[in-house]
Design a protein around this motif. Structure first.
Motif, PDB file in Angstrom:
ATOM      1  N   ALA A 185     -49.631  19.436   9.319  1.00 41.42           N
ATOM      2  CA  ALA A 185     -48.554  19.675  10.027  1.00 41.42           C
ATOM      3  C   ALA A 185     -47.909  18.276  10.231  1.00 41.42           C
ATOM      4  O   ALA A 185     -48.430  17.268  10.770  1.00 41.42           O
ATOM      5  CB  ALA A 185     -48.860  20.223  11.580  1.00 41.42           C
ATOM      6  N   TYR A 186     -46.659  18.205   9.817  1.00 38.99           N
ATOM      7  CA  TYR A 186     -45.961  16.783  10.012  1.00 38.99           C
ATOM      8  C   TYR A 186     -45.992  16.342  11.371  1.00 38.99           C
ATOM      9  O   TYR A 186     -46.012  15.212  11.783  1.00 38.99           O
ATOM     10  CB  TYR A 186     -44.426  16.945   9.368  1.00 38.99           C
ATOM     11  N   VAL A 187     -45.439  17.201  12.365  1.00 41.28           N
ATOM     12  CA  VAL A 187     -45.492  16.998  13.736  1.00 41.28           C
ATOM     13  C   VAL A 187     -46.607  16.085  14.442  1.00 41.28           C
ATOM     14  O   VAL A 187     -46.673  15.296  15.321  1.00 41.28           O
ATOM     15  CB  VAL A 187     -45.002  18.051  14.665  1.00 41.28           C
ATOM     16  N   CYS A 188     -47.682  16.263  13.471  1.00 43.67           N
ATOM     17  CA  CYS A 188     -49.225  15.690  14.058  1.00 43.67           C
ATOM     18  C   CYS A 188     -49.069  14.082  14.108  1.00 43.67           C
ATOM     19  O   CYS A 188     -50.058  13.471  14.253  1.00 43.67           O
ATOM     20  CB  CYS A 188     -50.357  16.322  13.514  1.00 43.67           C
ATOM     21  N   GLY A 189     -48.249  13.482  13.309  1.00 42.02           N
ATOM     22  CA  GLY A 189     -48.020  12.422  13.265  1.00 42.02           C
ATOM     23  C   GLY A 189     -47.737  11.614  14.381  1.00 42.02           C
ATOM     24  O   GLY A 189     -47.526  10.554  14.512  1.00 42.02           O
ATOM     25  N   GLU A 190     -47.285  12.334  15.245  1.00 44.68           N
ATOM     26  CA  GLU A 190     -46.927  11.821  16.681  1.00 44.68           C
ATOM     27  C   GLU A 190     -47.772  11.914  17.401  1.00 44.68           C
ATOM     28  O   GLU A 190     -48.698  13.075  17.522  1.00 44.68           O
ATOM     29  CB  GLU A 190     -45.715  12.804  17.489  1.00 44.68           C
ATOM     30  N   ASN A 191     -48.212  10.710  18.041  1.00 41.43           N
ATOM     31  CA  ASN A 191     -49.467  10.329  18.607  1.00 41.43           C
ATOM     32  C   ASN A 191     -50.032  11.287  19.766  1.00 41.43           C
ATOM     33  O   ASN A 191     -51.189  11.797  19.489  1.00 41.43           O
ATOM     34  CB  ASN A 191     -49.391   8.893  19.437  1.00 41.43           C
ATOM     35  N   SER A 192     -49.157  11.909  20.444  1.00 43.51           N
ATOM     36  CA  SER A 192     -49.828  12.815  21.489  1.00 43.51           C
ATOM     37  C   SER A 192     -50.070  14.123  20.773  1.00 43.51           C
ATOM     38  O   SER A 192     -51.099  15.167  21.149  1.00 43.51           O
ATOM     39  CB  SER A 192     -48.929  12.962  22.736  1.00 43.51           C
ATOM     40  N   THR A 193     -49.523  14.545  19.911  1.00 43.55           N
ATOM     41  CA  THR A 193     -49.660  15.832  18.907  1.00 43.55           C
ATOM     42  C   THR A 193     -50.852  15.766  18.316  1.00 43.55           C
ATOM     43  O   THR A 193     -51.618  16.885  18.245  1.00 43.55           O
ATOM     44  CB  THR A 193     -48.133  16.131  17.992  1.00 43.55           C
ATOM     45  N   LEU A 194     -51.034  14.610  17.575  1.00 50.99           N
ATOM     46  CA  LEU A 194     -52.364  14.424  16.868  1.00 50.99           C
ATOM     47  C   LEU A 194     -53.640  14.448  17.788  1.00 50.99           C
ATOM     48  O   LEU A 194     -54.370  15.047  17.516  1.00 50.99           O
ATOM     49  CB  LEU A 194     -52.316  12.797  16.520  1.00 50.99           C
ATOM     50  N   ILE A 195     -53.410  14.072  19.417  1.00 51.61           N
ATOM     51  CA  ILE A 195     -54.589  14.121  20.145  1.00 51.61           C
ATOM     52  C   ILE A 195     -54.686  15.602  20.310  1.00 51.61           C
ATOM     53  O   ILE A 195     -55.812  16.093  20.576  1.00 51.61           O
ATOM     54  CB  ILE A 195     -54.223  13.379  21.489  1.00 51.61           C
ATOM     55  N   GLU A 196     -53.595  16.369  20.561  1.00 50.31           N
ATOM     56  CA  GLU A 196     -53.745  17.712  20.909  1.00 50.31           C
ATOM     57  C   GLU A 196     -54.504  18.667  19.809  1.00 50.31           C
ATOM     58  O   GLU A 196     -55.578  19.353  19.992  1.00 50.31           O
ATOM     59  CB  GLU A 196     -52.476  18.320  21.045  1.00 50.31           C
ATOM     60  N   SER A 197     -54.272  18.116  18.437  1.00 46.65           N
ATOM     61  CA  SER A 197     -54.853  18.699  17.427  1.00 46.65           C
ATOM     62  C   SER A 197     -56.536  18.380  17.362  1.00 46.65           C
ATOM     63  O   SER A 197     -57.273  19.238  16.966  1.00 46.65           O
ATOM     64  CB  SER A 197     -54.447  17.962  16.166  1.00 46.65           C
ATOM     65  N   ILE A 198     -56.722  16.863  17.868  1.00 46.04           N
ATOM     66  CA  ILE A 198     -58.095  16.802  17.597  1.00 46.04           C
ATOM     67  C   ILE A 198     -58.965  17.268  18.690  1.00 46.04           C
ATOM     68  O   ILE A 198     -60.154  17.948  18.488  1.00 46.04           O
ATOM     69  CB  ILE A 198     -58.445  15.038  18.043  1.00 46.04           C
ATOM     70  N   GLU A 199     -58.292  17.778  19.839  1.00 47.09           N
ATOM     71  CA  GLU A 199     -58.918  18.676  20.813  1.00 47.09           C
ATOM     72  C   GLU A 199     -59.109  20.022  20.426  1.00 47.09           C
ATOM     73  O   GLU A 199     -59.622  20.891  21.347  1.00 47.09           O
ATOM     74  CB  GLU A 199     -58.113  18.197  22.191  1.00 47.09           C
ATOM     75  N   GLY A 200     -58.552  20.634  19.388  1.00 46.52           N
ATOM     76  CA  GLY A 200     -58.515  21.740  18.912  1.00 46.52           C
ATOM     77  C   GLY A 200     -57.349  22.686  19.389  1.00 46.52           C
ATOM     78  O   GLY A 200     -57.522  23.927  19.232  1.00 46.52           O
ATOM     79  N   LYS A 201     -56.386  22.097  19.852  1.00 48.56           N
ATOM     80  CA  LYS A 201     -55.357  22.970  20.292  1.00 48.56           C
ATOM     81  C   LYS A 201     -54.237  23.045  19.229  1.00 48.56           C
ATOM     82  O   LYS A 201     -54.181  22.062  18.356  1.00 48.56           O
ATOM     83  CB  LYS A 201     -54.677  22.136  21.505  1.00 48.56           C
ATOM     84  N   SER A 202     -53.365  23.567  19.452  1.00 51.09           N
ATOM     85  CA  SER A 202     -52.123  23.677  18.638  1.00 51.09           C
ATOM     86  C   SER A 202     -51.474  22.459  18.621  1.00 51.09           C
ATOM     87  O   SER A 202     -51.259  21.414  19.767  1.00 51.09           O
ATOM     88  CB  SER A 202     -50.851  24.791  19.275  1.00 51.09           C
ATOM     89  N   GLY A 203     -50.810  21.943  17.365  1.00 52.75           N
ATOM     90  CA  GLY A 203     -50.244  20.520  17.232  1.00 52.75           C
ATOM     91  C   GLY A 203     -48.873  20.713  17.791  1.00 52.75           C
ATOM     92  O   GLY A 203     -47.821  20.681  17.144  1.00 52.75           O
ATOM     93  N   ARG A 204     -48.739  20.187  19.160  1.00 54.71           N
ATOM     94  CA  ARG A 204     -47.605  20.282  19.827  1.00 54.71           C
ATOM     95  C   ARG A 204     -47.343  18.950  20.755  1.00 54.71           C
ATOM     96  O   ARG A 204     -48.519  18.569  21.373  1.00 54.71           O
ATOM     97  CB  ARG A 204     -47.117  21.298  20.639  1.00 54.71           C
ATOM     98  N   PRO A 205     -46.527  18.137  20.892  1.00 53.44           N
ATOM     99  CA  PRO A 205     -46.476  17.106  21.805  1.00 53.44           C
ATOM    100  C   PRO A 205     -46.591  17.286  23.272  1.00 53.44           C
ATOM    101  O   PRO A 205     -46.534  18.177  23.821  1.00 53.44           O
ATOM    102  CB  PRO A 205     -45.030  16.341  21.597  1.00 53.44           C
ATOM    103  N   ARG A 206     -47.017  16.296  23.878  1.00 55.44           N
ATOM    104  CA  ARG A 206     -47.484  16.300  25.344  1.00 55.44           C
ATOM    105  C   ARG A 206     -46.376  15.603  25.766  1.00 55.44           C
ATOM    106  O   ARG A 206     -45.623  14.891  25.522  1.00 55.44           O
ATOM    107  CB  ARG A 206     -48.687  15.595  25.670  1.00 55.44           C
ATOM    108  N   ILE A 207     -46.059  16.025  27.269  1.00 51.85           N
ATOM    109  CA  ILE A 207     -45.019  15.489  28.264  1.00 51.85           C
ATOM    110  C   ILE A 207     -45.548  14.037  28.689  1.00 51.85           C
ATOM    111  O   ILE A 207     -46.923  14.012  28.843  1.00 51.85           O
ATOM    112  CB  ILE A 207     -44.705  16.403  29.385  1.00 51.85           C
ATOM    113  N   LYS A 208     -44.846  13.040  28.731  1.00 53.06           N
ATOM    114  CA  LYS A 208     -45.243  11.767  29.355  1.00 53.06           C
ATOM    115  C   LYS A 208     -44.292  11.329  30.421  1.00 53.06           C
ATOM    116  O   LYS A 208     -43.201  11.736  30.366  1.00 53.06           O
ATOM    117  CB  LYS A 208     -45.191  10.945  28.131  1.00 53.06           C
ATOM    118  N   PRO A 209     -44.829  10.841  31.439  1.00 55.04           N
ATOM    119  CA  PRO A 209     -46.471  10.335  31.661  1.00 55.04           C
ATOM    120  C   PRO A 209     -47.008  11.669  32.056  1.00 55.04           C
ATOM    121  O   PRO A 209     -46.563  12.773  32.552  1.00 55.04           O
ATOM    122  CB  PRO A 209     -46.403   9.293  33.007  1.00 55.04           C
ATOM    123  N   PRO A 210     -48.613  11.664  32.113  1.00 58.78           N
ATOM    124  CA  PRO A 210     -49.179  10.375  31.881  1.00 58.78           C
ATOM    125  C   PRO A 210     -49.365   9.844  30.401  1.00 58.78           C
ATOM    126  O   PRO A 210     -49.080  10.684  29.561  1.00 58.78           O
ATOM    127  CB  PRO A 210     -50.772  10.648  32.318  1.00 58.78           C
TER     128      PRO A 210
END
Length: 437
Positions: A185-210
């Protein structure tokens, strides 16, 4: 400031005219990438030893002194990022290497993973010491399966040699690294999306903050840097920040790995000092346009980067000069198109890519890319109207300011710049329909 040029050992090299350099690329194809002994013989881990002889605060100051900016695309000052990560308190901290190299036209991180993986690990270990982390992850795109396997071998060798694990080099530093696979997934190059992916979730970005530095992977303070960024770190400590900063320009210090591709005589990965012009990169390093054709346009920084006509290639390759011309360094990709390429057809391929890669989380990106695809298809088929120009600009504004992450915010960049620099090619598609009618 006088630039330093050293002959490169990457790419073809025969026409580089000594304008390439070999700092982070010096080991490419010169040693067995899986051999710890060969890496040590080539000066490997000298940077880590020097870093561990300093305090974490001194390590961060050295990185700040080097002027290093993140090489993943955002160009955020690396020393400042580490300083902020170090200031966050927590019982456990994590360092992540973003190796999800999904930007079209970009393959420079692949060279680092393939030819100098120990340098990446060394850079991550220095970062762990600086910010107080004990756990590390390398997130490698799914398409690099062989490189994932090689990285696991390298990590095991570093662990056996005492350069990873518990009590590294007898200093009490503990740091362990795991390899994690992306899923394409191209979008997993975005840092928070990458983290969601490592956690086993769908590769989608997080809201910030935190922010990730405060609450990243598994809710723990996390530092994320790109492959190239980590690979620069050992060099900075091996030769010193002052020496490293002599390369490049006043505001764009050091060197940059670029991915030169498209209709170019010598495509490949090259390491250059900031400050060369695009003309020098294309003709002196890349050998000019293939088959004696004329240069028509470039796309800089990947699919989300702007289109630049041939008339503007005397712009210096620096962060400041690019920003002043509405361009971005991005991932370091430079795609070359010759006179046989139609801008409208090329834009269709770019827009098809973003339509496919949008994660669908937010409406501006999901629907915006769908509508832009419809518009560009009308230009390709010759059924576009003059109102389509206004629609593109309106959608682009909405996507830029309302999309959840960088994918939607930058997806229209190529199309907008193509219309700006090559309006006639779009108008011709409108006129074609009118003539038929």
């Amino acid at each position: 400031m006088k630039k330093k040029y050293v002959k490169s050992l990457i790419g073809i090299g025969v026409n580089a005219m000594n304008k390439t350099v070999s700092l982070i690329s010096k080991n490419f194809k010169n040693l067995d990438p899986k051999s710890l002994q060969e890496y040590l013989h080539a000066g490997g881990y000298l940077g880590l030893e020097k870093a561990l002889a300093s305090t974490p605060a001194q390590v961060i100051q050295e990185v700040k002194k080097s002027g290093l900016q993140g090489r993943g695309g955002a160009a955020y000052p690396t020393g400042r990022k580490w300083e902020q990560a170090a200031a966050v308190e927590g019982p456990r901290k994590i360092v992540i290497c973003n190796a999800d190299e999904g930007e079209p036209g970009t393959f420079k991180d692949r060279y680092l993973l393939q030819y100098d993986p120990f340098k990446i690990i060394e850079g991550m270990t220095i970062a762990a010491y600086a910010v107080g982390a004990t756990e590390g992850y390398i997130y490698i795109r799914e398409e690099y399966k062989k490189l994932q396997d090689q990285m696991k071998i390298v990590i095991a060798s570093a662990l056996e040699g005492g350069f990873l694990g518990d009590n590294i080099l007898g200093t009490g530093l503990c740091f362990h690294i795991k390899v994690v696979s992306g899923a394409g997934a191209y979008v997993c190059g975005e840092n928070s999306t990458l983290i969601e992916s490592i956690e086993g979730k769908s590769g989608r970005p997080r809201i910030k903050p935190p922010y990730i530095k405060e609450k990243g992977l598994f809710g723990l303070p996390t530092l994320v840097n790109n492959v190239e960024t980590f690979s620069v770190i050992p060099v900075i400590f091996e030769i010193g920040a002052e020496e490293y900063s002599k390369y490049g320009t006043e505001f764009s210090k050091g060197t940059k790995l670029i991915s030169l591709c498209g209709n170019i005589q010598y495509p490949g990965t090259y390491e250059i000092p900031f400050g060369l012009t695009l003309r020098e990169i294309i003709y002196d390093i890349g050998g000019g346009i293939r088959d004696g054709k004329k240069l028509k346009f470039l796309q800089l920084g990947g699919a989300s980067g702007a289109i630049l006509p041939a008339s503007k290639i005397d712009i210096p390759y620096t962060y400041e000069d690019f920003e002043g011309n509405g361009l971005t360094i991005g991932s370091g990709a430079i795609l070359i198109a010759d006179e046989t390429n139609k801008v409208v057809d090329y834009m269709k391929s770019v827009q098809d890519f973003f339509l496919h890669e949008s994660c669908g989380k937010c409406t501006p990106c999901r629907e915006g890319n769908r509508q832009l695809s419809k518009i560009i298809n009308r230009f390709v088929s010759g059924t576009a109207s003059i109102e389509d120009f206004q629609t593109v600009e309106r959608f682009a504004r909405v996507m830029k300011y309302c999309s959840f992450c960088g994918l939607g915010q930058t997806a229209p960049s190529a199309l907008l710049s193509a219309i700006q620099h090559f309006p006639d090619e779009f108008y011709q598609q409108i006129h074609k329909v009118r003539k038929i009618m």
